[in-house]
Design an enzyme around this catalytic site. Structure first.
Site, PDB file in Angstrom:
ATOM      1  CD  GLU A  83      -3.071  -0.366   0.046  1.00  0.00           C
ATOM      2  OE1 GLU A  83      -3.127  -0.005  -1.142  1.00  0.00           O
ATOM      3  OE2 GLU A  83      -3.622  -1.381   0.486  1.00  0.00           O
ATOM      4  CB  THR A 110       4.445   0.368  -2.661  1.00  0.00           C
ATOM      5  OG1 THR A 110       3.308  -0.400  -3.063  1.00  0.00           O
ATOM      6  CG2 THR A 110       4.801   0.027  -1.229  1.00  0.00           C
ATOM      7  CB  SER A 140     -24.949   6.801 -12.569  1.00  0.00           C
ATOM      8  OG  SER A 140     -24.740   5.882 -11.502  1.00  0.00           O
ATOM      9  N   GLY A 163     -18.105   4.521  -1.981  1.00  0.00           N
ATOM     10  CA  GLY A 163     -17.061   5.102  -1.133  1.00  0.00           C
ATOM     11  C   GLY A 163     -16.287   4.071  -0.333  1.00  0.00           C
ATOM     12  CB  SER A 164     -16.266   0.422  -0.409  1.00  0.00           C
ATOM     13  OG  SER A 164     -15.991   0.191  -1.772  1.00  0.00           O
ATOM     14  N   GLY A 165     -13.625   2.385  -1.172  1.00  0.00           N
ATOM     15  CA  GLY A 165     -12.194   2.256  -1.426  1.00  0.00           C
ATOM     16  C   GLY A 165     -11.878   1.022  -2.251  1.00  0.00           C
ATOM     17  CG  LEU A 166     -13.861  -2.343  -2.210  1.00  0.00           C
ATOM     18  CD1 LEU A 166     -14.993  -3.355  -2.135  1.00  0.00           C
ATOM     19  CD2 LEU A 166     -12.557  -2.997  -1.756  1.00  0.00           C
ATOM     20  CB  SER A 222     -16.564   2.832  -7.414  1.00  0.00           C
ATOM     21  OG  SER A 222     -16.313   3.941  -6.598  1.00  0.00           O
ATOM     22  CG  ASP A 234      -6.584   2.069  -7.377  1.00  0.00           C
ATOM     23  OD1 ASP A 234      -5.899   1.270  -6.715  1.00  0.00           O
ATOM     24  OD2 ASP A 234      -7.009   3.144  -6.921  1.00  0.00           O
TER      25      ASP A 234
HETATM   26  C1  GLA Z   1      -5.292   4.658  -4.060  1.00  0.00           C
HETATM   27  C2  GLA Z   1      -4.556   5.025  -5.347  1.00  0.00           C
HETATM   28  C3  GLA Z   1      -3.530   3.951  -5.720  1.00  0.00           C
HETATM   29  C4  GLA Z   1      -2.625   3.602  -4.540  1.00  0.00           C
HETATM   30  C5  GLA Z   1      -3.453   3.362  -3.269  1.00  0.00           C
HETATM   31  C6  GLA Z   1      -2.587   3.199  -2.046  1.00  0.00           C
HETATM   32  O1  GLA Z   1      -6.084   3.534  -4.259  1.00  0.00           O
HETATM   33  O2  GLA Z   1      -5.458   5.209  -6.400  1.00  0.00           O
HETATM   34  O3  GLA Z   1      -2.775   4.370  -6.834  1.00  0.00           O
HETATM   35  O4  GLA Z   1      -1.667   4.594  -4.337  1.00  0.00           O
HETATM   36  O5  GLA Z   1      -4.363   4.418  -3.018  1.00  0.00           O
HETATM   37  O6  GLA Z   1      -1.817   2.046  -2.131  1.00  0.00           O
END
Ligand code: GLA
Length: 387
Positions: free
Chosen positions: A33, A35, A67, A124-127, A129, A174
């Site tokens: 993470e 990185t 949407s 908004g889950s950080g997955l 979207s 991502d």
């Molecule tokens: C977000 C960013 C990614 C990455 C992560 C942390 O998801 O979009 O590029 O930097 O944070 O690892």
């Protein structure tokens, strides 16, 4: 889902003639993470949840977006001749950004489009979207207009759009994880040169469980950019003493030897995270290859501690989810995933412990934070496709 979105497309845009349906996944990062903008390794995988889309080409240069996740906003119109980021454009800044980026990269989009989206990634889950939407749109443009781009190119164009159109200085993880996803595999990606291998994730008797903090994102993006620039400054300081291209070039020993070059204790912590996390990711992939899932789990836990103490991107919500998870018997490893500052955690949980996990962690979270967390058992899926 194909039928649902095509039907809705017809309702929203009058008819569904010429419309085709597509899918792009969301992603979860198993380890590695913060990185990816430091020339280090990441180890994410695509999920079977993601963004569904229906699209067709128009005869004029108009763009019409709808949407199902934001149906109260109705149809949002724009034009290929007016591709700029605007606050009022809301989520459509993501598809518009990708169209803008294709144009910038020399792919001229010949005609407008009607596009309807429906995602099942928790909001908004950080997955990822947003990256899922970006890759989906890139894939749709390629399919309709025959642009000669690989899935890796689509990832890079998506990142370019995110950086230069939407102003988030994200790395490549991502978009890459989503565009290059492979069922039941995670991607071991070296962000220094984009070389990668697929590692099979055969979790016998265990599953990946996502816990979503439901914490509303606040200053997340500006803090993200701040962390990135702290690392860049630390790198520039180190480069005065040692010839490296990124923090990912350093082993732990080399870092300890040269860290005195970094003039600020906070930046030392940020850089230490980037260096150690990168090495941890390499070790974790080796552990997986050696079938040592327990070690993989311990490295996940160490990753969280480093993100909490050195990188300071966790916060009470993610810490509570992870620290409560660590208490549950049958949890192999647990850590925050993604950018942090809210979002979700990823845990490796033995099958027989999943009920206890959701119950105990859920209860403790509600008691401490005052609102609910949501839990999802997820599966690793393929990259974008036509349905
Ligand atoms: C977000 C960013 C990614 C990455 C992560 C942390 O998801 O979009 O590029 O930097 O944070 O690892």
């Amino acid at each position: 889902m194909k039928d649902t979105i095509l039907k809705k497309f017809g309702e929203v845009f009058g008819d569904a003639e010429g419309a085709k349906a597509f899918f792009a996944p969301g992603r979860v990062n198993l380890i590695g993470e913060h990185t990816d903008y430091n020339g280090g390794h990441v180890f994410p995988c695509a999920l079977t949840i993601g963004t569904y889309g229906a699209a067709r080409v128009r005869k004029d240069r108009k763009l019409r977006f709808f949407s199902m996740n934001f149906d109260h906003l109705g149809v949002i119109e724009s034009s290929l001749d007016d591709l700029k980021a605007e606050k009022e454009a809301g989520w459509t800044n993501y598809p518009k950004g990708v169209m803008w980026a294709f144009e910038k990269k020399g792919f001229s989009i010949p005609s407008g489009m009607d596009i309807l989206l429906n995602g099942n990634i928790p909001n908004g889950s950080g997955l990822s979207s947003s990256a899922s939407v970006e890759v989906l749109i890139g894939y749709i443009l390629k399919e309709f207009f025959g642009f000669e781009v690989s899935n890796q190119d689509i990832a890079l164009i998506g990142q370019y759009a995110e950086n230069n159109f939407n102003g988030v200085n994200c790395g490549i993880m991502d978009q890459f994880a989503i565009a290059m996803g492979k069922k039941d595999h995670a991607i071991f990606l070296d962000t220094a040169d984009l070389s990668y291998t697929y590692a099979p994730i055969k979790l016998e008797g265990a599953k990946l469980v996502i816990a979503c903090s439901n914490k509303k994102r606040g200053l997340g993006d500006s803090k993200y950019n701040e962390r990135r620039s702290e690392c860049e400054t630390a790198l520039a300081e180190l480069q005065k003493e040692i010839d490296i291209k990124g923090l990912g070039d350093l082993t732990e020993d080399k870092f300890e030897q040269y860290k005195g070059a970094i003039k600020d204790p906070v930046r030392v912590k940020r850089a230490r995270h980037a260096v150690y996390e990168n090495q941890r990711t390499i070790k974790a992939v080796n552990a997986l290859k050696a079938d040592d899932i327990a070690l993989f789990g311990r490295l996940m836990n160490e990753s969280h501690v480093s993100l909490r103490d050195d990188y300071e991107v966790t916060g009470i919500e993610l810490d509570t989810l992870v620290e409560e998870a660590w208490k549950v018997e049958g949890v192999i490893g647990s850590r925050m995933t993604g950018a942090g500052f809210g979002g979700c955690t990823v845990s490796l949980v033995k099958d027989e412990a999943i009920d206890a996990f959701t119950e105990q962690v859920g209860k403790a979270y509600l008691a401490k934070i005052g609102y609910k967390a949501d839990f999802y058992v997820v599966e690793i899926g393929d990259g974008p496709c036509t349905l």
